[in-house]
Motif scaffolding. Structure first.
Motif, PDB file in Angstrom:
ATOM      1  N   ILE A  45       0.885  -1.269  -0.065  1.00 34.50           N
ATOM      2  CA  ILE A  45      -0.010  -0.246  -0.177  1.00 34.50           C
ATOM      3  C   ILE A  45       0.859   1.324  -0.108  1.00 34.50           C
ATOM      4  CG2 ILE A  45      -1.737   1.261   1.573  1.00 34.50           C
ATOM      5  CD1 ILE A  45      -2.922  -1.485   2.336  1.00 34.50           C
ATOM      6  N   GLU A  46       1.731   1.177   0.936  1.00 38.08           N
ATOM      7  CA  GLU A  46       2.624   2.336   0.817  1.00 38.08           C
ATOM      8  C   GLU A  46       3.530   2.714  -0.280  1.00 38.08           C
ATOM      9  OE1 GLU A  46       5.006   1.467   4.243  1.00 38.08           O
ATOM     10  OE2 GLU A  46       3.446   1.960   5.897  1.00 38.08           O
ATOM     11  N   THR A  47       4.006   1.420  -0.784  1.00 35.88           N
ATOM     12  CA  THR A  47       4.865   1.610  -1.942  1.00 35.88           C
ATOM     13  C   THR A  47       4.220   1.910  -3.490  1.00 35.88           C
ATOM     14  OG1 THR A  47       6.494   0.247  -1.041  1.00 35.88           O
ATOM     15  CG2 THR A  47       6.628   0.511  -3.505  1.00 35.88           C
ATOM     16  N   LEU A  48       2.943   1.231  -3.633  1.00 39.29           N
ATOM     17  CA  LEU A  48       2.332   1.216  -5.075  1.00 39.29           C
ATOM     18  C   LEU A  48       1.139   2.265  -4.935  1.00 39.29           C
ATOM     19  CD1 LEU A  48       2.527  -2.546  -5.386  1.00 39.29           C
ATOM     20  CD2 LEU A  48       3.998  -0.722  -6.409  1.00 39.29           C
ATOM     21  N   ASN A  49       0.475   2.739  -3.853  1.00 41.18           N
ATOM     22  CA  ASN A  49      -0.353   3.570  -4.104  1.00 41.18           C
ATOM     23  C   ASN A  49      -0.284   4.862  -4.757  1.00 41.18           C
ATOM     24  OD1 ASN A  49      -3.096   4.711  -3.549  1.00 41.18           O
ATOM     25  ND2 ASN A  49      -2.464   5.777  -1.759  1.00 41.18           N
ATOM     26  N   GLY A  50      -0.754   5.143  -5.983  1.00 38.97           N
ATOM     27  CA  GLY A  50      -0.588   6.411  -6.724  1.00 38.97           C
ATOM     28  C   GLY A  50       0.524   6.067  -7.843  1.00 38.97           C
ATOM     29  N   LYS A  51       0.909   4.713  -7.860  1.00 37.05           N
ATOM     30  CA  LYS A  51       1.876   4.532  -8.802  1.00 37.05           C
ATOM     31  C   LYS A  51       1.299   4.140 -10.188  1.00 37.05           C
ATOM     32  CE  LYS A  51       5.450   1.043 -10.228  1.00 37.05           C
ATOM     33  NZ  LYS A  51       6.602   0.290  -9.992  1.00 37.05           N
ATOM     34  N   GLU A  52       1.823   4.850 -11.225  1.00 38.23           N
ATOM     35  CA  GLU A  52       1.413   4.508 -12.343  1.00 38.23           C
ATOM     36  C   GLU A  52       1.610   3.299 -13.246  1.00 38.23           C
ATOM     37  OE1 GLU A  52       1.398   6.943 -16.752  1.00 38.23           O
ATOM     38  OE2 GLU A  52       1.178   8.169 -14.897  1.00 38.23           O
ATOM     39  N   VAL A  53       0.430   2.536 -13.661  1.00 39.29           N
ATOM     40  CA  VAL A  53       0.680   1.287 -14.261  1.00 39.29           C
ATOM     41  C   VAL A  53      -0.401   1.316 -15.325  1.00 39.29           C
ATOM     42  CG1 VAL A  53       0.439  -1.255 -13.768  1.00 39.29           C
ATOM     43  CG2 VAL A  53       1.340   0.253 -12.086  1.00 39.29           C
ATOM     44  N   GLY A  54       0.294   0.952 -16.712  1.00 39.07           N
ATOM     45  CA  GLY A  54      -0.564   0.854 -17.504  1.00 39.07           C
ATOM     46  C   GLY A  54      -1.564   2.200 -17.975  1.00 39.07           C
ATOM     47  N   GLY A  55      -0.778   3.464 -17.566  1.00 39.14           N
ATOM     48  CA  GLY A  55      -1.478   4.905 -17.820  1.00 39.14           C
ATOM     49  C   GLY A  55      -2.312   5.334 -16.856  1.00 39.14           C
ATOM     50  N   ARG A  56      -2.578   4.536 -15.766  1.00 36.27           N
ATOM     51  CA  ARG A  56      -3.415   4.978 -14.713  1.00 36.27           C
ATOM     52  C   ARG A  56      -2.819   4.774 -13.149  1.00 36.27           C
ATOM     53  NH1 ARG A  56      -9.462   3.154 -16.187  1.00 36.27           N
ATOM     54  NH2 ARG A  56      -9.893   4.955 -14.819  1.00 36.27           N
ATOM     55  N   ALA A  57      -3.074   5.649 -12.273  1.00 38.48           N
ATOM     56  CA  ALA A  57      -2.592   5.700 -10.943  1.00 38.48           C
ATOM     57  C   ALA A  57      -3.513   4.753 -10.121  1.00 38.48           C
ATOM     58  CB  ALA A  57      -2.587   6.898 -10.420  1.00 38.48           C
TER      59      ALA A  57
END
Length: 75
Positions: free
Chosen positions: A61-73
């Motif tokens: 959750i801490e690392t990936l929340n908001g990370k862009e994957v496939g053009g979406r956060a």
């Protein structure tokens, strides 16, 4: 004890294996389930990812929340 996470705002074209690779960067992934519309078979844009432990779930959750994957956060 494993930790099951809701993952939202997915690209409709994202594959299970792609999402699993993203979460595997954080730690051991137990399962990934992208939810599909039963009539069209198209992704609904969210999934459930099960991490091997509660600590890994929190770290994901801490690392990936908001990370862009496939053009979406991810949310």
């Amino acid at each position: 004890m494993s930790k099951r996470l809701y993952v939202g705002n997915l690209s409709y074209s994202l594959k299970t294996t792609e999402l699993e690779e993203v979460f595997r960067q954080v730690g051991e992934v137990v399962s990934v389930k992208i939810i599909n519309d039963r009539d069209t078979g198209r992704s609904k844009g969210f999934a459930f990812v099960e991490m091997a432990s509660d600590d890994l779930g929190v770290k994901a959750i801490e690392t990936l929340n908001g990370k862009e994957v496939g053009g979406r956060a991810l949310k």
